[in-house]
Design a protein around this motif. Structure first.
Motif, PDB file in Angstrom:
ATOM      1  N   THR A   1       0.260  10.550  -5.422  1.00 31.30           N
ATOM      2  CA  THR A   1       0.238  10.222  -3.994  1.00 31.30           C
ATOM      3  C   THR A   1      -0.301   8.820  -3.739  1.00 31.30           C
ATOM      4  O   THR A   1      -0.290   8.356  -2.601  1.00 31.30           O
ATOM      5  CB  THR A   1      -0.620  11.230  -3.199  1.00 31.30           C
ATOM      6  OG1 THR A   1      -1.980  11.140  -3.629  1.00 31.30           O
ATOM      7  CG2 THR A   1      -0.102  12.650  -3.388  1.00 31.30           C
ATOM      8  N   LYS A   2      -0.765   8.133  -4.762  1.00 29.43           N
ATOM      9  CA  LYS A   2      -1.269   6.761  -4.623  1.00 29.43           C
ATOM     10  C   LYS A   2      -0.157   5.794  -5.010  1.00 29.43           C
ATOM     11  O   LYS A   2       0.029   5.461  -6.173  1.00 29.43           O
ATOM     12  CB  LYS A   2      -2.510   6.526  -5.498  1.00 29.43           C
ATOM     13  CG  LYS A   2      -3.658   7.445  -5.190  1.00 29.43           C
ATOM     14  CD  LYS A   2      -4.169   7.239  -3.777  1.00 29.43           C
ATOM     15  CE  LYS A   2      -5.333   8.160  -3.505  1.00 29.43           C
ATOM     16  NZ  LYS A   2      -5.484   8.501  -2.107  1.00 29.43           N
ATOM     17  N   ASN A   3       0.588   5.363  -4.002  1.00 30.45           N
ATOM     18  CA  ASN A   3       1.779   4.551  -4.241  1.00 30.45           C
ATOM     19  C   ASN A   3       1.553   3.066  -3.993  1.00 30.45           C
ATOM     20  O   ASN A   3       2.475   2.354  -3.607  1.00 30.45           O
ATOM     21  CB  ASN A   3       2.922   5.080  -3.370  1.00 30.45           C
ATOM     22  CG  ASN A   3       3.313   6.483  -3.767  1.00 30.45           C
ATOM     23  OD1 ASN A   3       3.624   6.738  -4.920  1.00 30.45           O
ATOM     24  ND2 ASN A   3       3.274   7.406  -2.826  1.00 30.45           N
ATOM     25  N   THR A   4       0.329   2.599  -4.216  1.00 28.65           N
ATOM     26  CA  THR A   4       0.072   1.170  -4.050  1.00 28.65           C
ATOM     27  C   THR A   4       0.682   0.406  -5.213  1.00 28.65           C
ATOM     28  O   THR A   4       0.801   0.930  -6.322  1.00 28.65           O
ATOM     29  CB  THR A   4      -1.440   0.870  -3.988  1.00 28.65           C
ATOM     30  OG1 THR A   4      -2.006   1.117  -5.264  1.00 28.65           O
ATOM     31  CG2 THR A   4      -2.128   1.720  -2.928  1.00 28.65           C
TER      32      THR A   4
ATOM     33  N   ASP B   1      -2.305   9.728 -10.206  1.00 28.62           N
ATOM     34  CA  ASP B   1      -2.237  10.329  -8.872  1.00 28.62           C
ATOM     35  C   ASP B   1      -0.903   9.967  -8.226  1.00 28.62           C
ATOM     36  O   ASP B   1      -0.690   8.822  -7.819  1.00 28.62           O
ATOM     37  CB  ASP B   1      -3.403   9.838  -8.012  1.00 28.62           C
ATOM     38  CG  ASP B   1      -3.476  10.524  -6.661  1.00 28.62           C
ATOM     39  OD1 ASP B   1      -2.486  11.152  -6.238  1.00 28.62           O
ATOM     40  OD2 ASP B   1      -4.540  10.410  -6.020  1.00 28.62           O
TER      41      ASP B   1
ATOM     42  N   ASN C   1      -1.147   0.401  -8.451  1.00 27.26           N
ATOM     43  CA  ASN C   1      -1.223   1.640  -9.228  1.00 27.26           C
ATOM     44  C   ASN C   1       0.091   1.973  -9.924  1.00 27.26           C
ATOM     45  O   ASN C   1       0.215   3.010 -10.550  1.00 27.26           O
ATOM     46  CB  ASN C   1      -1.633   2.810  -8.315  1.00 27.26           C
ATOM     47  CG  ASN C   1      -1.923   4.070  -9.095  1.00 27.26           C
ATOM     48  OD1 ASN C   1      -2.571   4.034 -10.134  1.00 27.26           O
ATOM     49  ND2 ASN C   1      -1.410   5.188  -8.611  1.00 27.26           N
TER      50      ASN C   1
ATOM     51  N   HIS D   1       2.617   6.080 -12.399  1.00 23.45           N
ATOM     52  CA  HIS D   1       1.382   5.949 -11.616  1.00 23.45           C
ATOM     53  C   HIS D   1       0.243   5.772 -12.626  1.00 23.45           C
ATOM     54  O   HIS D   1      -0.083   6.708 -13.350  1.00 23.45           O
ATOM     55  CB  HIS D   1       1.149   7.195 -10.764  1.00 23.45           C
ATOM     56  CG  HIS D   1       2.105   7.343  -9.645  1.00 23.45           C
ATOM     57  ND1 HIS D   1       3.357   7.882  -9.792  1.00 23.45           N
ATOM     58  CD2 HIS D   1       1.978   7.007  -8.338  1.00 23.45           C
ATOM     59  CE1 HIS D   1       3.975   7.882  -8.628  1.00 23.45           C
ATOM     60  NE2 HIS D   1       3.156   7.353  -7.722  1.00 23.45           N
TER      61      HIS D   1
ATOM     62  N   HIS E   1       7.183   5.681  -4.389  1.00 27.83           N
ATOM     63  CA  HIS E   1       6.760   4.848  -5.517  1.00 27.83           C
ATOM     64  C   HIS E   1       7.899   3.976  -6.043  1.00 27.83           C
ATOM     65  O   HIS E   1       7.686   2.837  -6.446  1.00 27.83           O
ATOM     66  CB  HIS E   1       6.117   5.678  -6.636  1.00 27.83           C
ATOM     67  CG  HIS E   1       7.015   6.634  -7.328  1.00 27.83           C
ATOM     68  ND1 HIS E   1       7.408   7.830  -6.780  1.00 27.83           N
ATOM     69  CD2 HIS E   1       7.584   6.577  -8.551  1.00 27.83           C
ATOM     70  CE1 HIS E   1       8.189   8.471  -7.644  1.00 27.83           C
ATOM     71  NE2 HIS E   1       8.307   7.729  -8.722  1.00 27.83           N
TER      72      HIS E   1
ATOM     73  N   GLU F   1       0.810  -1.212   0.000  1.00 25.48           N
ATOM     74  CA  GLU F   1       0.000   0.000   0.000  1.00 25.48           C
ATOM     75  C   GLU F   1       0.846   1.266   0.000  1.00 25.48           C
ATOM     76  O   GLU F   1       0.317   2.378   0.063  1.00 25.48           O
ATOM     77  CB  GLU F   1      -0.942   0.001   1.202  1.00 25.48           C
ATOM     78  CG  GLU F   1      -1.961  -1.122   1.158  1.00 25.48           C
ATOM     79  CD  GLU F   1      -2.861  -1.050  -0.057  1.00 25.48           C
ATOM     80  OE1 GLU F   1      -3.405   0.038  -0.333  1.00 25.48           O
ATOM     81  OE2 GLU F   1      -3.025  -2.080  -0.739  1.00 25.48           O
TER      82      GLU F   1
END
Length: 127
Positions: free
Chosen positions: A92-95, A90, A98, A86, A67, A29
């Motif tokens: 800030t979405k480092n899952t 986004d 993604n 990404h 990331h 996550e």
């Protein structure tokens, strides 16, 4: 792939720098933890929108993009692509879900396709 633990719906794996295991783990996550203090590192956001954490290694401290830590830990890169994209745009979405390895040209094209980068009429100072 390094040893991976599964806790509460997330996978965790050690962070390796220069081929050596560090005192940090990263989750699928995108959360980086210090295994000595048992606390998550608080990421800061760069002026370009990427999240990074401060990692101490060999008596030195250095910022690492979250990331990249996630991608280097969990995503195979058989074609040795240099950049991490990404997928949803986004930063800030480092899952792990993604992120994808890619070429520089693909990453730029993707930024235009997702609206992160755009071409517009350049306004000059007319005097």
């Amino acid at each position: 792939m390094p040893n991976v633990d599964y806790i509460s719906g997330e996978f965790y794996a050690p962070v390796y720098l220069f081929g050596h295991k560090t005192k940090y783990v990263v989750s699928t996550e995108g959360v980086v933890y210090n295994t000595v203090t048992h606390k998550p590192l608080i990421p800061e956001t760069t002026n370009r929108g990427y999240q990074r954490v401060l990692i101490y290694y060999n008596g030195k401290r250095k910022h690492y993009a979250v990331h990249r830590l996630v991608a280097e830990t969990f995503l195979p890169n058989p074609k040795q692509y240099p950049e991490v994209n990404h997928k949803n745009g986004d930063k800030t979405k480092n899952t792990v879900y993604n992120l994808e390895w890619c070429t520089a040209s693909y990453n730029v094209r993707h930024s235009y396709d997702t609206g992160l980068n755009y071409t517009g009429e350049q306004v000059t100072n007319a005097s």
